[in-house]
Scaffold this motif. Sequence first.
Motif, PDB file in Angstrom:
ATOM      1  N   LEU A   1      -7.484   1.040   1.376  1.00 63.58           N
ATOM      2  CA  LEU A   1      -7.744  -0.160   1.924  1.00 63.58           C
ATOM      3  C   LEU A   1      -9.382  -0.297   2.329  1.00 63.58           C
ATOM      4  O   LEU A   1      -9.443  -1.272   3.131  1.00 63.58           O
ATOM      5  CB  LEU A   1      -6.800  -0.475   3.404  1.00 63.58           C
TER       6      LEU A   1
ATOM      7  N   GLY B   1      -2.269  -4.092   2.745  1.00 60.02           N
ATOM      8  CA  GLY B   1      -1.710  -3.019   3.841  1.00 60.02           C
ATOM      9  C   GLY B   1      -2.066  -3.428   5.089  1.00 60.02           C
ATOM     10  O   GLY B   1      -2.786  -4.179   5.312  1.00 60.02           O
TER      11      GLY B   1
ATOM     12  N   ASN C   1       0.837  -1.330  -0.012  1.00 60.15           N
ATOM     13  CA  ASN C   1      -0.025   0.019  -0.067  1.00 60.15           C
ATOM     14  C   ASN C   1       0.732   1.351   0.033  1.00 60.15           C
ATOM     15  O   ASN C   1       0.449   2.332  -0.873  1.00 60.15           O
ATOM     16  CB  ASN C   1      -0.992  -0.101   1.310  1.00 60.15           C
TER      17      ASN C   1
ATOM     18  N   GLN D   1      -4.387   6.629   3.100  1.00 56.23           N
ATOM     19  CA  GLN D   1      -4.488   4.959   3.795  1.00 56.23           C
ATOM     20  C   GLN D   1      -5.255   4.212   3.752  1.00 56.23           C
ATOM     21  O   GLN D   1      -5.702   3.056   3.318  1.00 56.23           O
ATOM     22  CB  GLN D   1      -3.369   5.167   4.987  1.00 56.23           C
TER      23      GLN D   1
ATOM     24  N   CYS E   1      -3.531  -7.853   7.836  1.00 55.94           N
ATOM     25  CA  CYS E   1      -3.239  -7.554   6.432  1.00 55.94           C
ATOM     26  C   CYS E   1      -4.411  -7.309   5.985  1.00 55.94           C
ATOM     27  O   CYS E   1      -5.236  -8.540   5.887  1.00 55.94           O
ATOM     28  CB  CYS E   1      -2.339  -8.501   6.034  1.00 55.94           C
ATOM     29  N   SER E   2      -4.673  -6.325   5.196  1.00 54.45           N
ATOM     30  CA  SER E   2      -6.065  -6.366   4.060  1.00 54.45           C
ATOM     31  C   SER E   2      -5.656  -6.181   2.799  1.00 54.45           C
ATOM     32  O   SER E   2      -4.480  -5.607   2.493  1.00 54.45           O
ATOM     33  CB  SER E   2      -6.672  -4.832   4.535  1.00 54.45           C
TER      34      SER E   2
ATOM     35  N   VAL F   1      -6.898  -5.858  -0.975  1.00 52.04           N
ATOM     36  CA  VAL F   1      -8.255  -4.972  -1.619  1.00 52.04           C
ATOM     37  C   VAL F   1      -7.830  -5.094  -2.952  1.00 52.04           C
ATOM     38  O   VAL F   1      -6.767  -4.813  -3.488  1.00 52.04           O
ATOM     39  CB  VAL F   1      -8.017  -3.578  -1.049  1.00 52.04           C
TER      40      VAL F   1
END
Length: 270
Positions: free
Chosen positions: A170, A119, A6, A166, A103-104, A106
């Motif tokens: 996400l 991210g 990210n 940010q 932790c995402s 996307v």
Amino acid sequence: MHPDANKPIVKIFTAPYDTMNGFEMNATCFQVFIEESHSYHLEQLKEQSNRRVRPGAHSSDMMSYWGYKFETVSVLSEPWDAASRETIEARESDVVNNNPQYCSLVRTGIGNIRMLLAGEVDAVWDCKPDKKDDPINWVELKTSATIRHANDAINFERKLLKFWVQSFLLGVPKIIVGRRDQDGYLLAIEEYTTDEIPNIPKRGANTWDANTCINFASQFLTWLKTIVNSEGVWKIRKAAKSGQIEVLKIQETGHGNILTPEFVEWRSRG
């Protein structure tokens, strides 16, 4: 386009307004992966550590610790109703550890650009949904000095740009800001929804505009795809206090250290 983290995309989004800071990142043409330059990042950390602290002020390392401490006292390792009273009340004495993170991943896009972003996210507001397709109530935790005068308000408005990008990228819907004094003592808590943040500069000093960031990122990434279009590695860099982004090829073949051969083979199988 598939940036593998990210942070590089955040820096591209904020580039129109972040004139003070520089960046370096690397890209390779395997579905276009972008990563932050680790050597540049380490150099920046070293410079930051060596920077002279004015008398009476605290070091950047200490202020980073304040942020991690705020995260520690703000979260639990399990939902509230499952946590014991002892666990809840012992958070102030917990040892700070900045390693635990969500932790995402996307899938998103702007214009004709499709992105897969990864991210770190600080916490979940309540609990993760049982159905994997349901949205997750992510929450980001931030700290910022309390506003004492007009310059502080302008600085916080600029800080909100990074907070917004940010979380926007996400899919984080809520940001909680801990207001601290100059010695790191928590004074107040503020909650912001990510969607409302772009309206704050419009009511304030108008230091940034969300649409400008989105349009710039879309046009830059579209142009970048026409440059990073063959085998090799490219460096993307912006010098500090410069408004110019440079893209130059630094390796004619391969993918550098960005991608492993095993990953390329796996992705090539479809």
